[in-house]
Design a protein around this motif. Sequence first.
Motif, PDB file in Angstrom:
ATOM      1  N   TYR A   1       0.849  -1.206   0.000  1.00 31.61           N
ATOM      2  CA  TYR A   1       0.000   0.000   0.000  1.00 31.61           C
ATOM      3  C   TYR A   1       0.879   1.247   0.000  1.00 31.61           C
ATOM      4  CZ  TYR A   1      -2.790   3.440   2.831  1.00 31.61           C
ATOM      5  OH  TYR A   1      -3.402   4.546   3.368  1.00 31.61           O
ATOM      6  N   GLN A   2       1.931   1.219   0.801  1.00 32.09           N
ATOM      7  CA  GLN A   2       2.844   2.365   0.858  1.00 32.09           C
ATOM      8  C   GLN A   2       3.624   2.508  -0.442  1.00 32.09           C
ATOM      9  OE1 GLN A   2       5.036   1.697   4.494  1.00 32.09           O
ATOM     10  NE2 GLN A   2       3.163   1.726   5.728  1.00 32.09           N
TER      11      GLN A   2
ATOM     12  N   SER B   1      -5.900  -0.648  -2.570  1.00 33.34           N
ATOM     13  CA  SER B   1      -4.778  -0.985  -1.695  1.00 33.34           C
ATOM     14  C   SER B   1      -5.149  -0.644  -0.261  1.00 33.34           C
ATOM     15  CB  SER B   1      -3.523  -0.203  -2.111  1.00 33.34           C
ATOM     16  OG  SER B   1      -3.172  -0.481  -3.465  1.00 33.34           O
ATOM     17  N   VAL B   2      -4.687  -1.474   0.670  1.00 33.48           N
ATOM     18  CA  VAL B   2      -5.071  -1.307   2.068  1.00 33.48           C
ATOM     19  C   VAL B   2      -3.855  -1.360   2.977  1.00 33.48           C
ATOM     20  CG1 VAL B   2      -7.370  -2.265   1.670  1.00 33.48           C
ATOM     21  CG2 VAL B   2      -5.526  -3.788   2.426  1.00 33.48           C
TER      22      VAL B   2
ATOM     23  N   TYR C   1      -4.627 -12.444   5.880  1.00 31.35           N
ATOM     24  CA  TYR C   1      -4.815 -13.307   7.048  1.00 31.35           C
ATOM     25  C   TYR C   1      -6.271 -13.769   7.112  1.00 31.35           C
ATOM     26  CZ  TYR C   1      -5.156 -14.992  11.813  1.00 31.35           C
ATOM     27  OH  TYR C   1      -5.389 -15.767  12.917  1.00 31.35           O
ATOM     28  N   ASN C   2      -6.475 -15.081   7.113  1.00 35.31           N
ATOM     29  CA  ASN C   2      -7.816 -15.672   7.208  1.00 35.31           C
ATOM     30  C   ASN C   2      -8.719 -15.175   6.078  1.00 35.31           C
ATOM     31  OD1 ASN C   2      -9.777 -17.340   8.396  1.00 35.31           O
ATOM     32  ND2 ASN C   2     -10.589 -15.665   9.652  1.00 35.31           N
ATOM     33  N   ALA C   3      -8.142 -15.015   4.900  1.00 31.13           N
ATOM     34  CA  ALA C   3      -8.893 -14.417   3.792  1.00 31.13           C
ATOM     35  C   ALA C   3     -10.093 -15.257   3.376  1.00 31.13           C
ATOM     36  CB  ALA C   3      -7.973 -14.204   2.591  1.00 31.13           C
ATOM     37  N   THR C   4     -10.016 -16.569   3.545  1.00 30.28           N
ATOM     38  CA  THR C   4     -11.127 -17.425   3.143  1.00 30.28           C
ATOM     39  C   THR C   4     -12.371 -17.163   3.970  1.00 30.28           C
ATOM     40  OG1 THR C   4      -9.614 -19.162   2.399  1.00 30.28           O
ATOM     41  CG2 THR C   4     -11.880 -19.819   2.887  1.00 30.28           C
ATOM     42  N   ASN C   5     -12.205 -16.857   5.240  1.00 35.46           N
ATOM     43  CA  ASN C   5     -13.339 -16.745   6.146  1.00 35.46           C
ATOM     44  C   ASN C   5     -13.683 -15.328   6.576  1.00 35.46           C
ATOM     45  OD1 ASN C   5     -13.605 -19.660   6.388  1.00 35.46           O
ATOM     46  ND2 ASN C   5     -11.717 -19.577   7.576  1.00 35.46           N
ATOM     47  N   ASP C   6     -12.741 -14.410   6.465  1.00 38.59           N
ATOM     48  CA  ASP C   6     -12.979 -13.057   6.958  1.00 38.59           C
ATOM     49  C   ASP C   6     -13.926 -12.303   6.024  1.00 38.59           C
ATOM     50  OD1 ASP C   6     -12.008 -10.828   8.907  1.00 38.59           O
ATOM     51  OD2 ASP C   6     -11.851  -9.947   6.905  1.00 38.59           O
ATOM     52  N   PRO C   7     -14.996 -11.681   6.555  1.00 42.34           N
ATOM     53  CA  PRO C   7     -15.987 -11.021   5.695  1.00 42.34           C
ATOM     54  C   PRO C   7     -15.494  -9.751   5.017  1.00 42.34           C
ATOM     55  CG  PRO C   7     -16.490 -10.628   8.014  1.00 42.34           C
ATOM     56  CD  PRO C   7     -15.380 -11.632   7.980  1.00 42.34           C
ATOM     57  N   VAL C   8     -14.345  -9.226   5.463  1.00 44.49           N
ATOM     58  CA  VAL C   8     -13.745  -8.065   4.803  1.00 44.49           C
ATOM     59  C   VAL C   8     -12.708  -8.517   3.783  1.00 44.49           C
ATOM     60  CG1 VAL C   8     -12.397  -5.963   5.156  1.00 44.49           C
ATOM     61  CG2 VAL C   8     -14.173  -6.595   6.801  1.00 44.49           C
ATOM     62  N   SER C   9     -11.872  -9.451   4.172  1.00 46.09           N
ATOM     63  CA  SER C   9     -10.793  -9.906   3.300  1.00 46.09           C
ATOM     64  C   SER C   9     -11.318 -10.630   2.066  1.00 46.09           C
ATOM     65  CB  SER C   9      -9.856 -10.839   4.076  1.00 46.09           C
ATOM     66  OG  SER C   9      -9.304 -10.200   5.199  1.00 46.09           O
ATOM     67  N   ARG C  10     -12.294 -11.507   2.263  1.00 45.92           N
ATOM     68  CA  ARG C  10     -12.739 -12.343   1.148  1.00 45.92           C
ATOM     69  C   ARG C  10     -13.256 -11.520  -0.035  1.00 45.92           C
ATOM     70  NH1 ARG C  10     -13.504 -17.707   0.631  1.00 45.92           N
ATOM     71  NH2 ARG C  10     -14.673 -18.286  -1.234  1.00 45.92           N
ATOM     72  N   PRO C  11     -14.166 -10.573   0.156  1.00 45.20           N
ATOM     73  CA  PRO C  11     -14.640  -9.819  -1.013  1.00 45.20           C
ATOM     74  C   PRO C  11     -13.563  -8.984  -1.687  1.00 45.20           C
ATOM     75  CG  PRO C  11     -15.611  -8.952   1.015  1.00 45.20           C
ATOM     76  CD  PRO C  11     -14.944 -10.233   1.358  1.00 45.20           C
ATOM     77  N   LEU C  12     -12.554  -8.530  -0.934  1.00 38.83           N
ATOM     78  CA  LEU C  12     -11.460  -7.792  -1.553  1.00 38.83           C
ATOM     79  C   LEU C  12     -10.671  -8.689  -2.495  1.00 38.83           C
ATOM     80  CD1 LEU C  12     -10.161  -5.652   1.453  1.00 38.83           C
ATOM     81  CD2 LEU C  12     -11.234  -4.783  -0.642  1.00 38.83           C
ATOM     82  N   PHE C  13     -10.319  -9.892  -2.045  1.00 36.31           N
ATOM     83  CA  PHE C  13      -9.578 -10.803  -2.911  1.00 36.31           C
ATOM     84  C   PHE C  13     -10.458 -11.335  -4.042  1.00 36.31           C
ATOM     85  CE2 PHE C  13      -6.286 -10.925   0.363  1.00 36.31           C
ATOM     86  CZ  PHE C  13      -5.139 -10.989  -0.424  1.00 36.31           C
ATOM     87  N   GLU C  14     -11.746 -11.495  -3.808  1.00 40.95           N
ATOM     88  CA  GLU C  14     -12.628 -11.918  -4.884  1.00 40.95           C
ATOM     89  C   GLU C  14     -12.724 -10.853  -5.968  1.00 40.95           C
ATOM     90  OE1 GLU C  14     -15.706 -14.921  -2.518  1.00 40.95           O
ATOM     91  OE2 GLU C  14     -16.181 -12.786  -2.680  1.00 40.95           O
ATOM     92  N   ALA C  15     -12.836  -9.597  -5.567  1.00 44.89           N
ATOM     93  CA  ALA C  15     -12.893  -8.509  -6.544  1.00 44.89           C
ATOM     94  C   ALA C  15     -11.586  -8.399  -7.316  1.00 44.89           C
ATOM     95  CB  ALA C  15     -13.219  -7.190  -5.839  1.00 44.89           C
TER      96      ALA C  15
ATOM     97  N   GLU D   1      -6.175   4.443   5.573  1.00 46.99           N
ATOM     98  CA  GLU D   1      -6.107   2.982   5.598  1.00 46.99           C
ATOM     99  C   GLU D   1      -6.477   2.326   4.267  1.00 46.99           C
ATOM    100  OE1 GLU D   1      -5.394   0.734   8.080  1.00 46.99           O
ATOM    101  OE2 GLU D   1      -4.880   2.219   9.608  1.00 46.99           O
ATOM    102  N   ALA D   2      -7.105   3.042   3.357  1.00 42.96           N
ATOM    103  CA  ALA D   2      -7.539   2.453   2.093  1.00 42.96           C
ATOM    104  C   ALA D   2      -7.419   3.504   1.002  1.00 42.96           C
ATOM    105  CB  ALA D   2      -8.980   1.952   2.195  1.00 42.96           C
ATOM    106  N   ILE D   3      -6.785   3.126  -0.120  1.00 41.95           N
ATOM    107  CA  ILE D   3      -6.570   4.079  -1.205  1.00 41.95           C
ATOM    108  C   ILE D   3      -6.872   3.423  -2.542  1.00 41.95           C
ATOM    109  CG2 ILE D   3      -4.825   5.431   0.030  1.00 41.95           C
ATOM    110  CD1 ILE D   3      -2.675   3.966  -1.618  1.00 41.95           C
ATOM    111  N   TYR D   4      -7.044   4.267  -3.567  1.00 44.07           N
ATOM    112  CA  TYR D   4      -7.035   3.827  -4.956  1.00 44.07           C
ATOM    113  C   TYR D   4      -6.454   4.960  -5.784  1.00 44.07           C
ATOM    114  CZ  TYR D   4     -11.382   6.567  -5.521  1.00 44.07           C
ATOM    115  OH  TYR D   4     -12.327   7.563  -5.543  1.00 44.07           O
TER     116      TYR D   4
END
Length: 259
Positions: free
Chosen positions: A116-117, A217-218, A224-238, A204-207
């Motif tokens: 992100y940086q 970018s975040v 971490y726990n991307a499969t189950n985390d409700p924030v991480s999963r949609p980011l990686f799916e997108a 914390e979040a940019i584009y």
Amino acid sequence: MNRPVVGIIGNQHMINDTYEVHAGGSMNSDAVANVAKCLPLLIPSDPRYVTVDELLEVCDGFVLTGGRPNVHPEEYGHEPTPAHGDFDRCRDAITLPLVRRCVETGQPFFGICRGYQEVAVAMGSTLHPEIRDLPGRMNHRMPPDGTLEEKFALRHCVTFTEDGPFHRVLGAREVMTNTLHGQGICQAGERVVVDGFAPDGTPEAIYVEDAPGFTLSVQWHPEYNATNDPVSRPLFEAFGAAVRAWAEGRRATPMLKSA
């Protein structure tokens, strides 16, 4: 059917203080393979071994990972100090021009923590060397002790712009995230849009504004726990959807401006 290839930026690491390796956390590969549904390919981020042109040809997208060394402050016009910590000029030499080329062409990338940086600096931002020393800021660094679960525990909320790209991807204006970083954006570059803030005002979040592809970018660690985390999963799916679109010869629909 072949999966599209995501280049995962590796970090230099020393085993037993003697043997140099290029390493990548397995949670990055897991998130790319099992959530983004792409083929993870670890990149030795050193211009002695790879070029930006080669990476753009081989990979369909990139994950700019976290890492202990920081972007060298000379990259954003500041003098290095002890507060800036360790550096990796070889990684800087690959990732910064890589980000600029991807922004130009629309090839997708997802920046995480140091990544992100890197996105911020590549696009003209400056960084604070130690944000916990700023008045009113919290300590965003990784806890020095505890289990992996405790180090990556959710520690603060991030609030996004109404109807901005993160709001649309995540379906929420406020989410909880982990935090494991010491530096942060000081002055955002002209095209760097800060779309999410921690409660203490830390970006914390940019584009990247008007970029033709995926540039979300975040500052936290969604791998971490991307499969189950409700924030991480949609980011990686997108991100995975954008990579597949690129691999298929199409430009991903930009998610870059508020409606």
